[in-house]
Structure formats: C-alpha cells, structure tokens
Design a protein around this motif. Structure first.
Motif, short mmCIF file in Angstrom:
data_model
loop_
_atom_site.label_atom_id
_atom_site.label_comp_id
_atom_site.label_asym_id
_atom_site.label_seq_id
_atom_site.Cartn_x
_atom_site.Cartn_y
_atom_site.Cartn_z
N THR A 6 0.84 -1.14 -0.15
CA THR A 6 -0.01 -0.08 0.18
C THR A 6 0.91 1.15 0.01
O THR A 6 0.53 2.20 -0.70
CB THR A 6 -0.94 -0.05 1.47
N TRP A 39 0.85 4.22 -2.97
CA TRP A 39 0.66 5.55 -2.77
C TRP A 39 1.97 6.51 -3.24
O TRP A 39 1.71 7.54 -3.55
CB TRP A 39 0.52 5.76 -1.38
N TRP A 40 3.22 6.05 -3.10
CA TRP A 40 4.22 6.73 -3.63
C TRP A 40 4.11 6.92 -5.19
O TRP A 40 4.71 7.58 -5.71
CB TRP A 40 5.65 5.93 -3.02
N LEU A 78 1.44 6.82 -6.88
CA LEU A 78 0.32 7.74 -6.94
C LEU A 78 0.83 9.15 -6.95
O LEU A 78 0.37 10.04 -7.45
CB LEU A 78 -0.83 7.44 -6.31
N LEU A 79 1.49 9.28 -5.92
CA LEU A 79 2.29 10.79 -5.69
C LEU A 79 2.96 11.27 -6.92
O LEU A 79 2.97 12.44 -7.53
CB LEU A 79 3.11 10.72 -4.64
N LEU A 83 -6.89 1.11 -5.56
CA LEU A 83 -6.40 2.59 -5.43
C LEU A 83 -6.09 3.41 -6.85
O LEU A 83 -6.28 4.48 -7.23
CB LEU A 83 -5.23 2.65 -4.61
#
Length: 295
Positions: free
Chosen positions: A38, A42-43, A45-46, A272
């Motif tokens: 996860t 998220w990294w 998606l950044l 995500l």
C-alpha cells in the motif's frame, strides 16, 4: 548435540509451515506485506499526481492567457459525451469498490463479477473517447495534422440521451440532418451568417469577427487548447487501458481461486490505481468541457 539440532530443525519447519504460501520471504507476516504494498502504491500515485499536475498547471496558465480561444475550442466538445463519461467512471469506482469489499470477505465469484463489470464500464468510456477523437480528426482540429479553424464541416453531436445511446452502438441519431446543419449554423455563425449581418454594423464589428474566428494567431491559440486536450485525455485514456489490462489479469486469477480473506492486496492496490484515474477525469471534465459554458 543431536537433540539441539533436532529441536532447531523442528522449530524452523514449524515456522515455515505457519507461513502463508503467498508471503514473500522478506516480510514477517501478511499484514506487513500488505502495508508495504500500500505504501508503495501511494508513492507511485504521488508521482502520477505530479505528472498530471504539471499538465493541469500548463493548461491553467495558457487558459488564463488565451481564455477566448480556449472557450471557442471547449465549445466544440460535446458536453453530453463528457458528462456521460463522468457518470460511467463514477459507476466504475463503485463496482471497483465492491470488488475490493468482496475480496476482503473472500467471495471469489463476486470478485470476478464486479471486476468484469468495472472492465465493461471502462470499455464504454474508451468507446466514447474513440467517438470524440474520430470526430476531431474528421473536423481537422487534431493539432498535429492539417489543423483548420474555424471548423467547416462539424460532425454530429448527441443532443439528448437517446441520440447518445444510438451513437454509442454505431447507429446514427434520428435527427442527423437537422442536428448536423443546426450545429454548424449555431456554432459557426461567423463563417456564413455573421459576416453578412455584421457588415451592416461597421468595420469595427467586422474586425472583431476577423480577430476571433479568422486571425492566424487566434487559431494558433485554439490549436494550443487542442494540444492540451489530446495530451491530457490521451494519457488518461492510456492509464485506463493499463487499468483494464490489470483488471483482466485479476479477474482471471480470482476465477482460479487465488485470492482469499488473508491475501487480496493486489485487488486493493489496483483499486487505488483505478480510483485515482477516475479522480483525474473528475478534474479534466470541467477543465476541458466547461470553459465559458452557461448551463
């Protein structure tokens, strides 16, 4: 000495026996593996936020500089197609969330169903983008080709939900002739009707018509709008294609019973990604389709 070795061997054997078959060796347990995945997503998606954010920033700057040209370009787009695609992607976010929920509860059949449902909705979105891109090519507003402004022959646009659904399945709308001629007459008045009418109002108004519809620099600014439109929506569509590919693989794996309550992180991480792509479109729709619209 042999007793110690025997106990140690049994200890290691028991530890390996307790490990989940899908647990990678450098993680202690499934929860740690899920949290690491996860965090990695998220990294990623950044970086995607910075990627799309740069394009949105460029769009914002040029829109501020050439607002009139961007408004003319935006009004060529069909708000019906844009709004329909927005509803489709919001629905796909719901079906993706349902797939994740059933993955958390270990229901493989429902996982497959909702993943396939999400794929269908994503494919509908891409079908609409194909229609829009095809129209722009035939109207010669693709910026890398023989760009023409103003548009001489405008393609059909859906004027209601019925027309939209017919065009979605390769059927021409019932009011083809009226919609085509009416759209050209309404959206391109400066080409035929406006110059005749404006000649009676003096050279000042004629100069305004020339500035907004025929000036080469103005056409170049409209071209800039379409550059940004194709780049932003094109990269978004590419992300959609990648997402559909991932969902197809996950649906195949779920059908083979790979996922369970303990192991479903791939579905969560793909969810995500899919939600992020949907959110990007939520920004692109008003930015590209609603410039100077009076709804």
């Amino acid at each position: 000495m042999s007793t110690i070795e025997t106990d140690t061997a049994h200890g290691h054997g028991g530890a390996h026996a307790d490990r989940h078959p899908n647990l990678v060796h450098h993680f202690d347990d499934m929860e740690q593996q899920r949290e690491a995945g996860t965090l990695g997503m998220w990294w990623f998606l950044l970086t995607e936020i910075m990627f799309f954010g740069g394009m949105i920033l460029a769009y914002t700057v040029y829109r501020h500089m050439y607002f009139d040209a961007f408004a003319h370009g935006s009004n060529v787009l069909s708000i019906w197609w844009g709004a329909f695609n927005t509803v489709v992607l919001i629905g796909s976010s719901l079906t993706m969330a349902m797939a994740v929920w059933h993955a958390q509860h270990g229901n493989s059949k429902k996982i497959v169903f909702f993943l396939l449902f999400t794929i269908v909705l994503g494919s509908i979105f891409l079908r609409v983008k194909y229609i829009e891109y095809h129209d722009k090519f035939t109207e010669h507003v693709f910026p890398a080709g023989s760009f023409q402004w103003p548009i001489v022959h405008e393609s059909n646009r859906p004027n209601n939900l019925g027309d939209l659904l017919l065009m979605l399945v390769w059927i021409e709308p019932l009011n083809t002739d009226q919609s085509a001629s009416g759209a050209v007459a309404e959206k391109a008045p400066a080409m035929e009707k406006a110059p005749t009418a404006e000649m009676e109002q003096g050279p000042a108004m004629r100069g305004e018509i020339d500035r907004t519809m025929q000036d080469q620099s103005f056409a170049g600014h409209v071209r800039m709008y379409f550059w940004l439109y194709f780049v932003m929506t094109g990269f978004h569509a590419l992300h959609m294609v990648i997402g559909i590919g991932l969902l197809l693989v996950l649906a195949w794996q779920a059908n083979r019973g790979k996922f369970s309550k303990e192991y479903h992180s791939y579905i969560e991480l793909t969810g995500l990604y899919w939600h992020f792509v949907d959110i990007v479109w939520i920004f692109l729709f008003p930015l590209l389709y609603l410039v100077d619209r009076h709804l």
